[in-house]
Scaffold this motif. Sequence first.
Motif, PDB file in Angstrom:
ATOM      1  N   VAL A 162      61.622  48.148 -50.307  1.00 57.97           N
ATOM      2  CA  VAL A 162      60.857  48.164 -51.550  1.00 57.97           C
ATOM      3  C   VAL A 162      61.369  47.021 -52.427  1.00 57.97           C
ATOM      4  O   VAL A 162      62.575  46.930 -52.675  1.00 57.97           O
ATOM      5  CB  VAL A 162      61.013  49.522 -52.286  1.00 57.97           C
ATOM      6  CG1 VAL A 162      60.215  49.525 -53.590  1.00 57.97           C
ATOM      7  CG2 VAL A 162      60.577  50.673 -51.395  1.00 57.97           C
ATOM      8  N   SER A 170      69.674  56.017 -49.288  1.00 54.60           N
ATOM      9  CA  SER A 170      69.119  54.749 -49.731  1.00 54.60           C
ATOM     10  C   SER A 170      70.106  53.651 -49.400  1.00 54.60           C
ATOM     11  O   SER A 170      71.242  53.681 -49.814  1.00 54.60           O
ATOM     12  CB  SER A 170      68.875  54.798 -51.226  1.00 54.60           C
ATOM     13  OG  SER A 170      69.994  55.328 -51.872  1.00 54.60           O
ATOM     14  N   SER A 215      59.995  53.923 -55.314  1.00 55.17           N
ATOM     15  CA  SER A 215      60.722  54.223 -54.084  1.00 55.17           C
ATOM     16  C   SER A 215      60.807  55.724 -53.831  1.00 55.17           C
ATOM     17  O   SER A 215      60.803  56.150 -52.682  1.00 55.17           O
ATOM     18  CB  SER A 215      62.099  53.554 -54.048  1.00 55.17           C
ATOM     19  OG  SER A 215      62.770  53.729 -55.247  1.00 55.17           O
ATOM     20  N   LEU A 226      65.437  54.041 -47.490  1.00 54.82           N
ATOM     21  CA  LEU A 226      64.934  53.029 -48.412  1.00 54.82           C
ATOM     22  C   LEU A 226      65.892  51.856 -48.454  1.00 54.82           C
ATOM     23  O   LEU A 226      67.099  52.029 -48.437  1.00 54.82           O
ATOM     24  CB  LEU A 226      64.865  53.599 -49.822  1.00 54.82           C
ATOM     25  CG  LEU A 226      63.757  54.587 -50.143  1.00 54.82           C
ATOM     26  CD1 LEU A 226      64.074  55.267 -51.465  1.00 54.82           C
ATOM     27  CD2 LEU A 226      62.422  53.850 -50.234  1.00 54.82           C
ATOM     28  N   MET A 275      66.310  48.930 -51.113  1.00 50.98           N
ATOM     29  CA  MET A 275      65.794  48.386 -52.374  1.00 50.98           C
ATOM     30  C   MET A 275      66.205  46.926 -52.518  1.00 50.98           C
ATOM     31  O   MET A 275      67.387  46.597 -52.415  1.00 50.98           O
ATOM     32  CB  MET A 275      66.334  49.219 -53.538  1.00 50.98           C
ATOM     33  CG  MET A 275      66.097  48.643 -54.930  1.00 50.98           C
ATOM     34  SD  MET A 275      64.366  48.323 -55.356  1.00 50.98           S
ATOM     35  CE  MET A 275      63.705  49.988 -55.371  1.00 50.98           C
TER      36      MET A 275
END
Length: 762
Positions: free
Chosen positions: A157, A198, A243, A273, A275
């Motif tokens: 993301v 994450s 997210s 995820l 980021m």
Amino acid sequence: MKISGKLLLFVFDLFLVYTLSHGNSDVERKSYIIYMGDAPEAGTASIDAVDHHHNLLSSAIGEKSVFWALLLMFCFILISEKIARESRIHSYGKSFSGFAARLLPHEAERLKETDSVVSVFPNTRRKLHTTRSWDFIGMPQRLKRNTQIESNTIVGVFDTGIASDAPSFNDKGYGPPPPKWKGICVTGGNFSGCNKYSIISLSLSLSAWIFISGARYYHLGNFDQKLQDPSPEDTEGHGTHTSSTVAGISVDGASLYGLGEGTARGGVPSARLAMYKVCWQDGCSDIDILAAFDDAISDGVDLISISIGGPTNYYFADSMGIGAFQAMKKGILTVCSAGNDGPNPWSVQNIAPWIMTIAASGMDRQFRTVVGLGNGMKTSGISVNTYSPTKRMYPLIDGASAANLTGEGEFLMASTCDPGTLNKTKVKGKIVYCQGSTDLGLSVDESGGVGTIVSLTRDTDTGFTFLIPAANVGPQEADIVTRYINSTKNPNAVIYKSKAVNVTAPFPDIAAPGVDILAGFPRKVSVTGSSNDKRFGDYNIISGTSMACPHAAAAAAYVKTFHPDWSPAAIKSALMTTATEMKIKGMDAEFGYGSGQINPIMAVHPGLVYDMQTSSYISFLCKEGINGTALARINVGSLVNCSSFPAAQGVDGLNYPSMSVHIANLNDSISAVFYRTVTNVGYAKSVYKATVTSPKGLSVTVIPDTLRFNRLHQKKSFKVVLNGRPLNNGTQSLSASLEWSDLRRSVRSPILVYTPPPLSLF
Ligand SMILES: *[C@@H]1O[C@H](CO)[C@@H](O)[C@H](O)[C@H]1NC(C)=O
Ligand SMILES: *[C@@H]1O[C@H](CO)[C@@H](O)[C@H](O)[C@H]1NC(C)=O
Ligand SMILES: *[C@@H]1O[C@H](CO)[C@@H](O)[C@H](O)[C@H]1NC(C)=O
Ligand SMILES: *[C@@H]1O[C@H](CO)[C@@H](O)[C@H](O)[C@H]1NC(C)=O
Ligand SMILES: *[C@@H]1O[C@H](CO)[C@@H](O)[C@H](O)[C@H]1NC(C)=O
Ligand SMILES: *[C@@H]1O[C@H](CO)[C@@H](O)[C@H](O)[C@H]1NC(C)=O
Ligand SMILES: *[C@@H]1O[C@H](CO)[C@@H](O)[C@H](O)[C@H]1NC(C)=O
Ligand SMILES: *[C@@H]1O[C@H](CO)[C@@H](O)[C@H](O)[C@H]1NC(C)=O
Ligand SMILES: *[C@@H]1O[C@H](CO)[C@@H](O)[C@H](O)[C@H]1NC(C)=O
């Protein structure tokens, strides 16, 4: 020797003074991106590449200084070296080749002419453009999932960072990241670090940025100079929201002060995820976005979600176009928001065909805010108002009547409640009626007002969250309010807390839920992002295509967990051809919502897909008139000769799951042919028949109209022929559709004939 050494330094300084002052007085150095196509050898961010970029830059900068070179023959190389070193901002090389540098326009031109360069374009700044939403598109919480594969799926993301301590990202029960993950987690500042859930990487350019701000590129002026928290921490909220929409875990009882209550969850809660923080307080620069693509592709993400918009440029002079193309070549689908400029025609952004472009649709839920008037009448607005009134009625005043006559503003600006235009004495303790104010209640709040009713020029389905009690009212409701204000000496009103109401059909923005989405939010950021706002929570309700994009990205990830070997084009086709048709009248039509509302469960079994490989896009680009020399660079290793390349047939030369044709001359009869090939991904033995819907005056013929498949992955080709009368009677567009059906699966493509001039891409 000593003297000549000093002399050399003196001359050197003189040169720098000349170059810099010349640059400043005449035309300033600006940041540009120099895109050079594929990395020479994928994955090797070698010193060679950096050297190569450096040499290119030196020669581009050097030539201008021929005069000085003659004069200062022996320090010339040293000087242009030095400038080149100072001008280079960043080198890309992991997933593609290129660099960012501060250049004068003529240097940019010179680099453009260099053989190994595909494109040179100025760095621009781009902008950032839940709960019920998943049920609404038919993805209930209990759903057949490929959990094992899902937990090995990594969604990249690109956004404002992430609040890793948000409940949506609780990593309880998660194993370590999948072995294919090669990224890193950068910690620092207020960022508490990554967890198993994450995996946070940081755009390389951040370190470059720190280097720059600390050392030399302070004058780049690209970003907020006082970077408060140089870390992946989300200080804005957008990134946490997007997210967690993709992959947040289920959290029961999530709501924003009781609104939108339910279970907040992401579409693929087992997925990981990554980021990439590319957006800061004052925007998201192309240089950073490309650095994130460079990293993400080599880090091993499976999919990229970007809720960022900006100017639309020629595909390879555009960070999104370039990055997504390179990602596509590695099998990674990039999902982008279409921007929030609709319903203005031609406002769709991120349009390269290898990107999946997402519009926002409403859901069957709206946040209605009732406004009671002193005369007993009630009217209703749309907003996300978390406040309950504490009094029965409050005095009401029209912004125009509350103007501060000595203030900065005038009467007219007070009517829209612009900052600094309201008389505090008149506004104190009152609800202020404002025409089309856009500051979400800030100026009324600062003037001591206790609420605001804001009129809009057209009806809305998007509930905004204001700093103070507020309601957005459409033209008709605004009329009721103004007539009431005019009818009495002491008008009163009250704004009630918003209620979620069920509405019958999605409102026509587009394709995935993007209106009033409840999802994770950093606790440190207030609900409206304003420092005057004292409301904080783990969830927030936001609207925009930014919110639709992660829904579609998660849907794509979901489909990919069932079909890990599908190409980005196949996944996109599956989502498009199974989308639920949106029946909306008016010229927006497909321009507004694309193929319709996504339906992830159907997309797992699309029956047929319109697949495309890199070579299909190359053929399309040839057809678009892109220079074969440039194409060769984009596709290093396979020299592209557009004349020998199989001529892309038909109107668009693409095997796209939708069809559109632009009629330039209104007096011309409509006549267009589309060539398409579908791949059987349904039942081995199946027979699909074509069904066409078309408006009066347009004939759509499919040849052949029956496709017989004997095995899986078999391909069948067909053509679609359009004929019609000229569109010179005021009709702007005609919508038709083609649906292939074997009675078990249906594969629908919208067909659009339109007249206005398209965006000029060249
Ligand atoms: C951490 O956040 C606080 C506000 O919550 C802020 O004042 C401070 O500057 C931040 N620290 C760093 C290092 O970014
Ligand atoms: C503000 O409103 C008060 C009360 O009506 C009035 O006395 C005053 O003159 C106004 N001041 C300005 C600057 O408009
Ligand atoms: C009117 O505006 C001036 C200048 O911005 C400000 O100093 C003053 O306080 C305002 N007066 C009122 C009554 O709002
Ligand atoms: C109030 O009425 C007057 C005269 O009828 C009109 O000119 C004015 O525009 C009205 N104001 C509002 C806010 O409707
Ligand atoms: C809205 O729809 C939901 C789901 O269909 C239902 O549970 C709820 O009761 C409805 N609410 C109202 C106010 O009709
Ligand atoms: C393609 O670009 C090359 C180099 O810039 C140029 O020599 C050639 O004429 C171009 N070809 C076409 C068809 O524009
Ligand atoms: C490109 O292809 C055409 C047709 O096959 C051929 O005539 C031409 O020589 C080729 N050009 C190059 C530069 O290979
Ligand atoms: C279309 O035809 C009309 C009438 O013959 C003519 O006036 C007009 O200029 C034509 N428009 C175009 C775009 O050719
Ligand atoms: C114009 O022509 C189209 C197609 O021939 C037809 O569908 C449409 O109804 C016509 N519109 C008007 C305003 O006559």
